[in-house]
Motif scaffolding. Structure first.
Motif, PDB file in Angstrom:
ATOM      1  N   LYS A  82       0.873  -1.321  -0.108  1.00 20.43           N
ATOM      2  CA  LYS A  82      -0.002  -0.076  -0.072  1.00 20.43           C
ATOM      3  C   LYS A  82       0.824   1.463   0.057  1.00 20.43           C
ATOM      4  N   THR A  83       0.606   2.292  -0.713  1.00 18.01           N
ATOM      5  CA  THR A  83       1.081   3.668  -0.971  1.00 18.01           C
ATOM      6  C   THR A  83       0.462   4.780  -0.713  1.00 18.01           C
ATOM      7  N   VAL A  84       0.738   5.644  -0.019  1.00 19.90           N
ATOM      8  CA  VAL A  84       0.129   6.805   0.216  1.00 19.90           C
ATOM      9  C   VAL A  84       0.869   7.888   0.015  1.00 19.90           C
ATOM     10  N   TYR A  85       0.661   8.790  -1.185  1.00 20.04           N
ATOM     11  CA  TYR A  85       1.167  10.196  -1.412  1.00 20.04           C
ATOM     12  C   TYR A  85       0.539  11.168  -0.730  1.00 20.04           C
ATOM     13  N   THR A  86       1.526  12.263  -0.085  1.00 16.04           N
ATOM     14  CA  THR A  86       0.874  13.338   0.409  1.00 16.04           C
ATOM     15  C   THR A  86       1.724  14.546   0.031  1.00 16.04           C
ATOM     16  N   SER A  87       0.909  15.602  -0.682  1.00 17.17           N
ATOM     17  CA  SER A  87       1.596  16.800  -0.909  1.00 17.17           C
ATOM     18  C   SER A  87       0.721  17.875  -1.279  1.00 17.17           C
ATOM     19  N   PRO A  88       0.943  19.221  -1.326  1.00 16.03           N
ATOM     20  CA  PRO A  88      -0.015  20.103  -1.778  1.00 16.03           C
ATOM     21  C   PRO A  88      -0.829  19.989  -2.782  1.00 16.03           C
ATOM     22  N   SER A  89      -0.335  19.413  -4.018  1.00 22.21           N
ATOM     23  CA  SER A  89      -0.668  19.262  -5.228  1.00 22.21           C
ATOM     24  C   SER A  89      -1.227  17.927  -5.648  1.00 22.21           C
ATOM     25  N   TYR A  90      -0.911  16.756  -4.858  1.00 17.42           N
ATOM     26  CA  TYR A  90      -1.160  15.424  -5.142  1.00 17.42           C
ATOM     27  C   TYR A  90      -1.342  14.490  -3.801  1.00 17.42           C
ATOM     28  N   THR A  91      -2.475  14.051  -3.779  1.00 18.84           N
ATOM     29  CA  THR A  91      -2.835  13.201  -2.626  1.00 18.84           C
ATOM     30  C   THR A  91      -3.639  11.774  -3.261  1.00 18.84           C
ATOM     31  N   SER A  92      -3.078  10.826  -2.834  1.00 20.85           N
ATOM     32  CA  SER A  92      -3.657   9.463  -3.237  1.00 20.85           C
ATOM     33  C   SER A  92      -3.056   8.432  -2.483  1.00 20.85           C
ATOM     34  N   THR A  93      -3.916   7.232  -2.695  1.00 21.25           N
ATOM     35  CA  THR A  93      -3.864   6.098  -1.991  1.00 21.25           C
ATOM     36  C   THR A  93      -3.858   4.779  -2.924  1.00 21.25           C
ATOM     37  N   GLU A  94      -2.992   4.114  -2.922  1.00 25.71           N
ATOM     38  CA  GLU A  94      -2.672   2.941  -4.127  1.00 25.71           C
ATOM     39  C   GLU A  94      -2.655   1.547  -3.378  1.00 25.71           C
ATOM     40  N   ILE A  95      -3.303   0.663  -3.758  1.00 24.33           N
ATOM     41  CA  ILE A  95      -2.982  -0.876  -3.106  1.00 24.33           C
ATOM     42  C   ILE A  95      -2.882  -1.740  -4.311  1.00 24.33           C
ATOM     43  N   ARG A  96      -1.725  -2.639  -4.281  1.00 23.50           N
ATOM     44  CA  ARG A  96      -1.459  -3.493  -5.079  1.00 23.50           C
ATOM     45  C   ARG A  96      -1.677  -4.850  -4.346  1.00 23.50           C
ATOM     46  N   THR A  97      -2.565  -5.882  -5.165  1.00 29.37           N
ATOM     47  CA  THR A  97      -2.798  -6.857  -4.421  1.00 29.37           C
ATOM     48  C   THR A  97      -2.236  -8.086  -5.607  1.00 29.37           C
ATOM     49  N   LYS A  98      -2.311  -9.118  -5.225  1.00 35.32           N
ATOM     50  CA  LYS A  98      -1.699 -10.394  -6.039  1.00 35.32           C
ATOM     51  C   LYS A  98      -2.332 -10.269  -7.428  1.00 35.32           C
ATOM     52  N   ASP A  99      -3.385  -9.577  -7.805  1.00 38.14           N
ATOM     53  CA  ASP A  99      -4.119  -9.847  -9.117  1.00 38.14           C
ATOM     54  C   ASP A  99      -4.685  -8.466  -9.566  1.00 38.14           C
ATOM     55  N   SER A 100      -4.775  -7.549  -8.678  1.00 40.78           N
ATOM     56  CA  SER A 100      -5.115  -6.093  -9.029  1.00 40.78           C
ATOM     57  C   SER A 100      -4.336  -5.218  -8.524  1.00 40.78           C
ATOM     58  N   PHE A 101      -4.844  -3.716  -9.074  1.00 35.50           N
ATOM     59  CA  PHE A 101      -4.276  -2.588  -8.692  1.00 35.50           C
ATOM     60  C   PHE A 101      -5.284  -1.530  -8.394  1.00 35.50           C
ATOM     61  N   PHE A 102      -5.419  -0.816  -7.388  1.00 37.83           N
ATOM     62  CA  PHE A 102      -6.379   0.168  -6.903  1.00 37.83           C
ATOM     63  C   PHE A 102      -5.826   1.516  -6.486  1.00 37.83           C
ATOM     64  N   ARG A 103      -6.708   2.507  -7.043  1.00 35.41           N
ATOM     65  CA  ARG A 103      -6.278   3.903  -6.557  1.00 35.41           C
ATOM     66  C   ARG A 103      -7.418   4.692  -5.953  1.00 35.41           C
ATOM     67  N   THR A 104      -7.258   5.771  -5.376  1.00 31.33           N
ATOM     68  CA  THR A 104      -8.149   6.741  -4.945  1.00 31.33           C
ATOM     69  C   THR A 104      -9.150   7.260  -6.026  1.00 31.33           C
ATOM     70  N   LYS A 105     -10.479   6.987  -5.954  1.00 30.96           N
ATOM     71  CA  LYS A 105     -11.408   7.228  -7.001  1.00 30.96           C
ATOM     72  C   LYS A 105     -11.360   8.520  -7.836  1.00 30.96           C
ATOM     73  N   GLY A 106     -11.002   8.744  -8.730  1.00 29.12           N
ATOM     74  CA  GLY A 106     -11.167   9.976  -9.579  1.00 29.12           C
ATOM     75  C   GLY A 106      -9.654  10.671  -9.362  1.00 29.12           C
ATOM     76  N   VAL A 107      -8.758  10.190  -9.085  1.00 28.33           N
ATOM     77  CA  VAL A 107      -7.250  10.379  -8.874  1.00 28.33           C
ATOM     78  C   VAL A 107      -6.439  10.115  -9.918  1.00 28.33           C
ATOM     79  N   PRO A 108      -5.861  10.971 -10.694  1.00 29.64           N
ATOM     80  CA  PRO A 108      -4.854  10.526 -11.760  1.00 29.64           C
ATOM     81  C   PRO A 108      -3.793   9.694 -11.199  1.00 29.64           C
ATOM     82  N   SER A 109      -2.645   8.805 -11.907  1.00 29.35           N
ATOM     83  CA  SER A 109      -1.644   8.423 -11.540  1.00 29.35           C
ATOM     84  C   SER A 109      -0.685   9.434 -10.829  1.00 29.35           C
ATOM     85  N   ALA A 110       0.220   9.046  -9.739  1.00 32.17           N
ATOM     86  CA  ALA A 110       1.008   9.677  -9.444  1.00 32.17           C
ATOM     87  C   ALA A 110       1.986  10.406 -10.137  1.00 32.17           C
ATOM     88  N   PRO A 111       2.261  11.579  -9.967  1.00 31.92           N
ATOM     89  CA  PRO A 111       3.403  12.335 -10.882  1.00 31.92           C
ATOM     90  C   PRO A 111       4.556  11.573 -11.068  1.00 31.92           C
TER      91      PRO A 111
END
Length: 350
Positions: free
Chosen positions: A87-116
């Motif tokens: 699990k990865t959490v990015y926190t900054s003034p311009s970008y905040t998002s949570t990502e989770i990778r499981t054995k068969d899938s990848f998930f990200r905060t809804k409506g948020v683009p990929s990390a810079p």
């Protein structure tokens, strides 16, 4: 985690990265031995090796503007259960998002683009700074003994075979290059297609693996991002702790293949290749075809020679194309990494 950093090493490596003051002394080693060394280094310099126990990382980063002045800062945290679950959490003034990778899938905060790109890159350089298995397997490793400042390093470049290259040494850094302390597998610097330089300013160890406590990534000698490890510690977690919550959505990360005619229209900066003097004198012309991976930020991340009429032309083509920049390719409105081909034509009359 223990700190094995040396102020002297840090200063000399930083200066060398900016000015590229190399003093090449030798280059030759058995290819299979170099390949094995790269594999060892990939294991000993990575935090995502399967032998490690679960950990929590907190990385503080500093972004710089195009002039190298400090701009935005923030943090990246990762909770790692295994190579396929984290699990990865990015926190900054311009970008905040949570990502989770499981054995068969990848998930990200809804409506948020990929990390810079720079944020995902600095995390990758902390967790797995070495090339992947496929990159090592497809390369022809070439070692150069370098002295940077007063520090002796072994620099291994993931060269590609160029047919009929009898008289031309491939310049160091033309292809991805990894520099180690002399005679060891401890990574100190990395170059990616000439313009991207990463310097590991201070090192530590965690669960018997090397880790960069402080590092700086530069574009053409100008700092772009630096990072410092605030926290790196073992944790007790279960795989079930990484189940995605309802505010995350499933994302398809598979690479997209794009026809060269389509991506050609996205070029925003195109360095003109220099016609090699020897090729011109010998009236050699033709087209160099490259397989390319273009990152989400439009930079060329990887190049592979597909068709080469002449060694000098191949080197000139790679040297130019690695500097090209593209508008990010959008898929469903999101910047996407793509695979494509690039053709560089050399015509004596042009």
């Amino acid at each position: 985690m223990t700190n094995n950093g040396s102020g002297y090493i840090s200063r000399t490596l930083r200066v060398a990265a900016i000015f590229c003051a190399f003093a090449s002394i030798a280059h030759a080693d058995d290819s299979s031995a170099l390949t094995e060394r790269l594999h060892r280094a990939a294991r000993s310099n990575s935090l995502d090796d399967a032998s490690l126990k679960p950990w929590h990382l907190k990385l503080a980063f500093q972004l710089f503007n195009s002039k190298g002045n400090a701009a935005e800062n923030g943090t990246i945290e990762e909770w790692w259960y295994g190579p396929e679950v984290h699990k990865t959490v990015y926190t900054s003034p311009s970008y905040t998002s949570t990502e989770i990778r499981t054995k068969d899938s990848f998930f990200r905060t809804k409506g948020v683009p990929s990390a810079p790109y720079l944020l995902s890159l600095i995390l990758q350089q902390t967790v797995h700074p070495m090339p992947g298995e496929k990159d090592i397997a497809s390369a022809k490793p070439d070692i150069r003994k370098e002295t940077i400042g007063k520090v002796p390093l072994d620099c291994i470049m993931l060269s590609q075979e160029i047919k009929n290259n009898h008289n031309n040494s491939i310049p160091l850094g033309l292809f991805p290059t990894y520099c180690f302390d002399h005679g060891s597998d401890t990574l100190r610097m990395a170059y990616d297609f000439g313009s991207q330089t990463i310097v590991l300013n201070s090192l530590g160890t965690f669960q018997q693996h090397n880790v960069a406590i402080d590092q700086t990534m530069s574009w053409n000698g100008v700092p772009a991002i630096s990072a410092h490890i605030d926290v790196l510690q073992g944790i007790l977690v279960k795989e079930a702790d990484f189940a995605p919550s309802t505010d995350l959505e499933k994302i398809d990360l598979s690479a997209v293949k794009v026809d060269y005619k389509v991506i050609f229209g996205n070029i925003i900066s195109q360095a003109r290749p220099t016609y090699p003097e020897r090729a011109r004198a010998n009236h050699v012309s033709g087209s160099v075809v490259l397989g390319a991976i273009i990152a989400r930020d439009g930079r060329v991340r990887s190049l592979k020679l597909l068709s080469v009429p002449d060694a000098d032309l191949a080197i000139a083509a790679v040297a130019a194309v690695r500097e090209w920049r593209y508008k990010p390719y959008l898929l469903n409105g999101e910047p996407t990494e793509i695979e494509t081909t690039i053709t560089v034509n050399f015509n004596i009359g042009s």
